[in-house]
Motif scaffolding. Structure first.
Motif, short mmCIF file in Angstrom:
data_model
loop_
_atom_site.label_atom_id
_atom_site.label_comp_id
_atom_site.label_asym_id
_atom_site.label_seq_id
_atom_site.Cartn_x
_atom_site.Cartn_y
_atom_site.Cartn_z
N GLN A 76 -3.17 -12.21 4.23
CA GLN A 76 -3.56 -10.70 3.99
C GLN A 76 -4.00 -10.19 5.45
O GLN A 76 -4.67 -11.02 6.42
CB GLN A 76 -5.15 -11.10 3.11
CG GLN A 76 -5.49 -9.56 3.05
CD GLN A 76 -6.96 -9.50 2.06
OE1 GLN A 76 -7.25 -10.55 1.77
NE2 GLN A 76 -7.50 -8.35 2.02
N THR A 100 -12.64 -4.36 -1.54
CA THR A 100 -11.51 -5.21 -1.86
C THR A 100 -12.06 -5.98 -2.88
O THR A 100 -13.48 -6.49 -3.15
CB THR A 100 -10.99 -6.24 -0.80
OG1 THR A 100 -12.05 -7.19 -0.48
CG2 THR A 100 -10.54 -5.26 0.47
N TRP A 126 0.86 -1.41 -0.06
CA TRP A 126 0.17 -0.13 -0.21
C TRP A 126 1.12 1.18 -0.05
O TRP A 126 1.59 1.68 0.97
CB TRP A 126 -1.04 -0.06 1.44
CG TRP A 126 -2.14 0.89 1.35
CD1 TRP A 126 -1.95 2.32 1.44
CD2 TRP A 126 -3.45 0.67 0.68
NE1 TRP A 126 -3.15 2.76 1.42
CE2 TRP A 126 -4.04 2.02 0.58
CE3 TRP A 126 -3.96 -0.28 0.08
CZ2 TRP A 126 -5.62 1.99 0.47
CZ3 TRP A 126 -5.36 0.08 -0.17
CH2 TRP A 126 -6.03 0.83 0.08
N THR A 184 -5.19 -2.16 3.36
CA THR A 184 -4.83 -3.98 3.44
C THR A 184 -3.72 -4.36 3.05
O THR A 184 -3.27 -3.46 2.12
CB THR A 184 -6.11 -4.66 3.06
OG1 THR A 184 -5.85 -6.05 3.22
CG2 THR A 184 -6.28 -4.55 1.37
N TYR A 185 -3.38 -5.38 3.19
CA TYR A 185 -1.78 -5.70 2.54
C TYR A 185 -1.41 -7.25 2.70
O TYR A 185 -2.32 -7.91 3.48
CB TYR A 185 -0.60 -4.73 3.22
CG TYR A 185 -0.43 -4.87 4.69
CD1 TYR A 185 0.75 -6.14 4.96
CD2 TYR A 185 -1.05 -4.42 5.63
CE1 TYR A 185 0.78 -6.17 6.26
CE2 TYR A 185 -0.87 -4.76 6.98
CZ TYR A 185 -0.04 -5.85 7.37
OH TYR A 185 0.16 -5.84 8.79
N SER A 214 -8.23 -2.99 -3.43
CA SER A 214 -7.34 -4.06 -3.47
C SER A 214 -7.73 -5.13 -4.05
O SER A 214 -8.79 -5.65 -3.90
CB SER A 214 -7.05 -4.24 -1.94
OG SER A 214 -6.05 -5.43 -1.73
N LEU A 265 -5.48 -6.58 7.74
CA LEU A 265 -6.09 -5.34 7.62
C LEU A 265 -5.67 -4.56 8.73
O LEU A 265 -5.67 -5.14 9.99
CB LEU A 265 -7.69 -5.69 7.74
CG LEU A 265 -8.47 -4.54 7.96
CD1 LEU A 265 -9.02 -3.98 6.29
CD2 LEU A 265 -10.00 -4.82 8.58
#
Length: 600
Positions: A569, A522, A64, A562-563, A77, A571
């Motif tokens: 994954q 997302t 991000w 998020t990443y 995302s 948040l």
């Protein structure tokens, strides 16, 4: 939720920023402080956040890299591990205590910020301008790599931020005291430090609320002090040394294009407002940077500044190389309700009457969703998205102006029953002056073409009151001005899903209080937001049916992001404001927090 906070406090005590600074033995105001966490390894991968990566940020969903996700400000995302079916299983993975809560006053800081992440390393800031690098590669904990204290004096300043920027090996931050700094990404040391904000002849002070925007070797910064009686502006600094390259003022001075729309005899332009509150977007194809501008000053007395008052309440597109205005669109000429349009402007392609158009989409604070042509700013479509709206009967389908707008009038009347001019008693106007969607960053799904806005629904009432100037030379005289009273009703928060193809609201969910956070959508079919009473909430992106919520016991004004680390994954959300359950443990009442969630 009361029981979780002491446990968090106990876990976070060793990593509190003040403890790290003290351990480093470098607690000196004005000095960049780099404090290595005991177990944080040195960065083993050092990618360069260059122009190519930023242009293609959507192709790195594990990262991000910009406050609003990408140059198009979509906050979308492609990650799908967290989805509609399993989001109910999200649990708190780890948390860190940050600073920023010291000397903040009664209402707390306006830290509407989310962290950035690049290949497992987080970068964020607090309202006092302290910047943090965090090693987030371990799925069960985050550890500080360095903490850089920029030495902002608390006296005379306010704890506020909407974020930072990454460019190559630098982290760039605007500070509450009017400085812009660049830090070395590996060490946290200050590379350059420039005082950019100024004070005008009446004592009005430039302030920074937006995150910087790094683009094409430049850092775009914006002055947000318009409501304090200044002229809003955008400026470009050289990212290598901080030297100013160009500056464009929202309020034109006499003789400049647009100055003819300020028809008063008191030089109102000098304190004309137009502050910029939220980070702009960038179109690499046209090399235009696109920003929303704030309301004219004085806010509620349009007779004090007859004319359309360009370029307030507008979207403006500037040439990235020269800072020249290429096009603009003004949403509410001669505004008298504080309907500034400082919110985020999303960039996307859309099918319009069978033709693919490059579009600027915007949730207007005045209650309409606007679609504009990205090349020239021309109006395409506008539709009401708030529940209650009475200040105009609609938008002209050709021009996009309110249907009552008359270019021959110096003071617009619009709908008289909702427009309190001088001498008028209380009149009720919808939406409230806080929105619709104001500064809260929206989200856009480029697959479904649905935009998501979070903000406020409701109405307000006010009387008409004359604002006085000190004289022909300008300057507002508060003591000689008439008293204005106001109140609000039907005041509640809302999440709106808007179909940008069919131009209509397709779903809406409401909350008991206004939402000061932002939206994230997302590919997993989930929309996230956060509430001031401590809840992080997930919704079905088609129906806005609530799927999950978790209360963190502290006010939330930063938007979720998020990443991913490997296949997993996460948040993340950063807190802001006074804690709902005051913490009295090792001075942690002075802390804000970074919370990270993952699936079980």
């Amino acid at each position: 939720m009361l029981e979780i906070i002491p446990r968090l406090a106990s876990q976070l005590r060793p990593a509190h920023p003040r403890n790290l600074i003290r351990l480093a033995g470098m607690a000196l105001a004005g000095v960049s402080i780099a404090a290595l966490a005991a177990s944080a390894p040195a960065a083993d991968y050092k990618p360069t956040v260059n122009q190519q990566r930023l242009v293609n940020a959507q192709n790195e969903p594990q990262n991000w890299l910009m406050m609003n996700g990408d140059y198009a400000s979509m906050r979308y995302s492609k990650l799908t591990q967290i989805n509609r079916d399993n989001v109910k299983n999200l649990r708190l993975a780890w948390a860190l205590a940050l600073g920023g809560m010291q000397d903040i006053g009664q209402n707390g800081p306006e830290n509407e910020v989310n962290p950035l992440i690049d290949n497992g390393y987080m970068y964020t800031t607090d309202g006092w301008g302290t910047v943090y690098k965090i090693d987030a590669r371990d799925p069960n904990k985050g550890e500080f790599v360095w903490i850089s204290n920029s030495g902002v004096r608390h006296e005379g300043n306010v704890s506020r931020t909407r974020g930072i920027a990454l460019w190559e090996d630098k982290v760039i931050a605007n500070l509450p005291d009017g400085r812009v700094i660049a830090l070395n990404r590996d060490s946290g040391e200050i590379v350059w430090d420039k005082k950019v904000a100024t004070v005008n002849e009446f004592g009005g002070r430039d302030r920074f609320l937006t995150a910087p925007l790094a683009v094409e070797g430049k850092v775009i910064i914006a002055s947000s002090g318009g409501d304090g009686g200044t002229r809003g502006w955008l400026a470009a600094l050289d990212v290598n040394n901080g030297n100013e390259l160009w500056r464009w003022y929202v309020i034109p001075k006499p003789g400049e294009p647009g100055s003819e729309t300020w028809k008063d005899q008191n030089n109102a332009w000098k304190t004309g407002g137009g502050g910029i509150w939220q980070t702009g977007s960038y179109d690499p194809a046209t090399r235009l940077t696109i920003w929303g501008t704030g309301n004219p000053i004085p806010q509620y007395d349009p007779q004090a500044r007859p004319g359309d008052n360009l370029y307030t309440d507008s979207v403006v597109a500037l040439d990235i190389d020269t800072g020249k205005l290429v096009w603009y669109f003004q949403y509410t000429p001669n505004d008298g309700w504080d309907y500034d349009e400082v919110g985020v402007h999303m960039l996307y392609d859309a099918n319009v009457n069978g033709e693919t158009r490059k579009v600027v989409g915007h949730f207007g604070r005045n209650g309409f969703f606007y679609s504009l042509d990205r090349g020239n700013g021309s109006f395409i479509k506008g539709t009401q998205y708030v529940n209650d709206l009475n200040w105009t009967k609609g938008l002209d389908p050709k021009t996009g102006k309110p249907v009552e707008y008359d270019p021959k009038l110096d003071v617009q009347t619009y709908v008289s029953a909702a427009r309190a001019l001088r001498g008028d008693g209380m009149k009720r106007t919808c939406p409230t002056w806080h929105g619709g969607v104001a500064h809260q960053p929206p989200a856009f799904n480029p697959v479904t073409h649905i935009a998501y806005g979070v903000g406020v629904e409701g109405c307000f009432s006010t009387n008409g009151a004359r604002v006085a100037f000190k004289g022909p030379g300008g300057g507002i005289d508060p003591k000689a001005s008439e008293r204005r009273t106001y109140n609000s009703d039907l005041y509640y928060g809302a999440i709106t899903a808007y179909d940008t193809v069919d131009n209509k609201v397709v779903a809406k969910a409401t909350t008991n209080i206004e939402i000061r956070s932002g939206a994230l959508v997302t590919a997993g079919g989930v929309v996230f937001t956060a509430l001031q009473d401590g809840w992080v909430v997930a919704y079905n992106d088609e129906t806005l049916q609530e799927l999950w919520r978790f209360n963190l016991g502290t006010a939330l004004k930063g938007a979720p992001m998020t990443y991913a680390i490997g296949p997993k994954q996460f948040l993340a959300v950063q807190t802001s404001g006074r804690h709902l359950h005051p913490i009295k443990y090792d001075n942690l009442e002075d802390s804000s927090y970074l919370f990270v969630f993952a699936l079980n």
